[in-house]
Design a protein around this motif. Sequence first.
Motif, mmCIF file in Angstrom:
data_model
loop_
_atom_site.group_PDB
_atom_site.id
_atom_site.type_symbol
_atom_site.label_atom_id
_atom_site.label_comp_id
_atom_site.label_asym_id
_atom_site.label_seq_id
_atom_site.Cartn_x
_atom_site.Cartn_y
_atom_site.Cartn_z
ATOM 1 N N LEU A 11 7.339 -1.142 7.854
ATOM 2 C CA LEU A 11 6.343 -2.096 7.368
ATOM 3 C C LEU A 11 5.468 -2.619 8.501
ATOM 4 O O LEU A 11 4.256 -2.822 8.319
ATOM 5 C CB LEU A 11 7.032 -3.259 6.655
ATOM 6 C CG LEU A 11 7.609 -2.950 5.273
ATOM 7 C CD1 LEU A 11 8.336 -4.160 4.703
ATOM 8 C CD2 LEU A 11 6.523 -2.489 4.315
ATOM 9 N N CYS A 12 6.052 -2.840 9.673
ATOM 10 C CA CYS A 12 5.253 -3.283 10.820
ATOM 11 C C CYS A 12 4.252 -2.200 11.224
ATOM 12 O O CYS A 12 3.098 -2.506 11.570
ATOM 13 C CB CYS A 12 6.162 -3.634 11.995
ATOM 14 S SG CYS A 12 7.048 -5.195 11.788
ATOM 15 N N LEU A 13 4.676 -0.932 11.173
ATOM 16 C CA LEU A 13 3.759 0.158 11.488
ATOM 17 C C LEU A 13 2.630 0.243 10.455
ATOM 18 O O LEU A 13 1.462 0.443 10.803
ATOM 19 C CB LEU A 13 4.511 1.488 11.539
ATOM 20 C CG LEU A 13 5.454 1.695 12.723
ATOM 21 C CD1 LEU A 13 6.268 2.972 12.538
ATOM 22 C CD2 LEU A 13 4.673 1.770 14.032
ATOM 23 N N GLY A 57 7.801 -4.934 -0.832
ATOM 24 C CA GLY A 57 6.677 -5.854 -0.892
ATOM 25 C C GLY A 57 5.442 -5.214 -1.502
ATOM 26 O O GLY A 57 5.515 -4.237 -2.244
ATOM 27 N N GLN A 58 4.295 -5.742 -1.175
ATOM 28 C CA GLN A 58 3.052 -5.287 -1.782
ATOM 29 C C GLN A 58 2.653 -3.889 -1.353
ATOM 30 O O GLN A 58 1.868 -3.242 -2.031
ATOM 31 C CB GLN A 58 1.926 -6.269 -1.460
ATOM 32 C CG GLN A 58 2.109 -7.641 -2.099
ATOM 33 C CD GLN A 58 0.924 -8.549 -1.850
ATOM 34 O OE1 GLN A 58 0.015 -8.195 -1.115
ATOM 35 N NE2 GLN A 58 0.948 -9.720 -2.472
ATOM 36 N N GLN A 98 0.936 0.721 -4.151
ATOM 37 C CA GLN A 98 0.897 2.184 -4.260
ATOM 38 C C GLN A 98 1.211 2.626 -5.685
ATOM 39 O O GLN A 98 0.575 3.526 -6.230
ATOM 40 C CB GLN A 98 1.913 2.813 -3.286
ATOM 41 C CG GLN A 98 1.491 2.771 -1.839
ATOM 42 C CD GLN A 98 2.498 3.396 -0.909
ATOM 43 O OE1 GLN A 98 2.340 3.358 0.284
ATOM 44 N NE2 GLN A 98 3.534 3.998 -1.446
ATOM 45 N N LYS A 99 2.233 2.004 -6.285
ATOM 46 C CA LYS A 99 2.621 2.389 -7.640
ATOM 47 C C LYS A 99 1.497 2.108 -8.633
ATOM 48 O O LYS A 99 1.245 2.886 -9.545
ATOM 49 C CB LYS A 99 3.891 1.638 -8.034
ATOM 50 C CG LYS A 99 5.125 2.070 -7.257
ATOM 51 C CD LYS A 99 6.335 1.257 -7.652
ATOM 52 C CE LYS A 99 7.568 1.701 -6.866
ATOM 53 N NZ LYS A 99 8.745 0.871 -7.190
ATOM 54 N N ILE A 134 3.500 4.105 2.835
ATOM 55 C CA ILE A 134 4.918 4.398 2.993
ATOM 56 C C ILE A 134 5.289 5.523 2.032
ATOM 57 O O ILE A 134 4.990 5.452 0.840
ATOM 58 C CB ILE A 134 5.800 3.170 2.677
ATOM 59 C CG1 ILE A 134 5.383 1.949 3.501
ATOM 60 C CG2 ILE A 134 7.275 3.500 2.901
ATOM 61 C CD1 ILE A 134 5.759 2.010 4.955
ATOM 62 N N GLY A 135 5.921 6.565 2.552
ATOM 63 C CA GLY A 135 6.351 7.674 1.710
ATOM 64 C C GLY A 135 7.775 8.076 2.037
ATOM 65 O O GLY A 135 8.319 7.723 3.092
ATOM 66 N N PHE A 136 8.405 8.814 1.128
ATOM 67 C CA PHE A 136 9.794 9.234 1.305
ATOM 68 C C PHE A 136 9.907 10.730 1.078
ATOM 69 O O PHE A 136 9.092 11.338 0.382
ATOM 70 C CB PHE A 136 10.710 8.489 0.324
ATOM 71 C CG PHE A 136 10.522 7.003 0.337
ATOM 72 C CD1 PHE A 136 11.010 6.237 1.377
ATOM 73 C CD2 PHE A 136 9.842 6.364 -0.692
ATOM 74 C CE1 PHE A 136 10.836 4.864 1.391
ATOM 75 C CE2 PHE A 136 9.656 4.995 -0.695
ATOM 76 C CZ PHE A 136 10.151 4.240 0.360
ATOM 77 N N GLY A 137 10.937 11.328 1.661
ATOM 78 C CA GLY A 137 11.139 12.754 1.468
ATOM 79 C C GLY A 137 12.441 13.220 2.085
ATOM 80 O O GLY A 137 13.239 12.425 2.597
#
Length: 340
Positions: A128-130, A171-172, A177-178, A190-193
């Motif tokens: 989140l800081c990034l 958070g927001q 994004q959603k 922010i993404g996941f994989g």
Amino acid sequence: SIPLKYPIIDENSLKISLLSLISTSLTESYASIESISKLSSKIASLPFGDDYNVPSNFRFNDVPHATWVRAYLNDFVKDAVINAIYSPKIPNEKKSRLQIKVNFPEVNIAFDTYRIGTILEMIRHTALCLALNEDKRVKILVQQSLGEGIFTGLPLALASMRLILEKMDWGQVINQQKKSASIDNERQMIGFGALGADQLDDEDDVIIIISPQNVIGASIMDLLEETVIAAKNRPVILFNPSLLDRPSSNNVMQIRGRQERRALSDSFIDICNFRLLYPSSGGYMFPIRGLIVKKNYDSPWILYDLIDSKKDKLERYDIIAALPPQPTPDTTLISKIFTG
């Protein structure tokens, strides 16, 4: 004139240059380990440049850890990541091979105090800081199940981690994004994989891989190398990797290919380290003997001795030695410093 390995451009570089100089004396047997340790600790404690002292009363054997301890360590890791991303001292081709190692009880998978939430809170804080402060798009990767047939599986420490990660409160950043998922040109922060070249997008700025590790019956190394190559010099940060071979049947992680696997593991450079040290004579979680810390890529390795005063109920870590930023100190040398 005395040749210095590190150029002196400020107060910090002066300290590091002096540490490098006396470290050379140690490796070339010009002085005893005890005398070098005392001298290096005095240099690290000089009242200018970076302050290498750590807070008192961590009380790591009190689980769960105090809120301020978690907050301190979350910032510790976040600051090291930001330093590495922007550091001109790390060549671009090396920025895709960074690693962080922390092993206090709540993130140490060898202990029954392991808490998956502590790791994910630390990763979330950094990501989140990034995203919010540095405008970086972060991709967080958790390895997929490895193996074949009935032997397919994940290490226990990673079980359900991806699911929990995606259900956490981001958070927001994630909520927005959603809401805008249907907008193709929306830049998701922010993404996941999982691991693999197909899991990365061209817009990813920083890739964080959580606890990659081999399992019995399958190696993570090919997928890890594929991911690093696909990153194309973008920062790839391994958090608490465990890349030792786990020899299995069917010639998996046996002698064949061991040199190449070790070369890949050794290619990652330390940008942050916070490790509790325990007596070599035994002890599971107690007593804690000391601490070894590296604040960031540019910082020296600092060794601390744990002083637990029963009289005033104060636990503190005193600097007993300091070693230059590179290379990673040998475990034998660390042991000799503590034993004198």
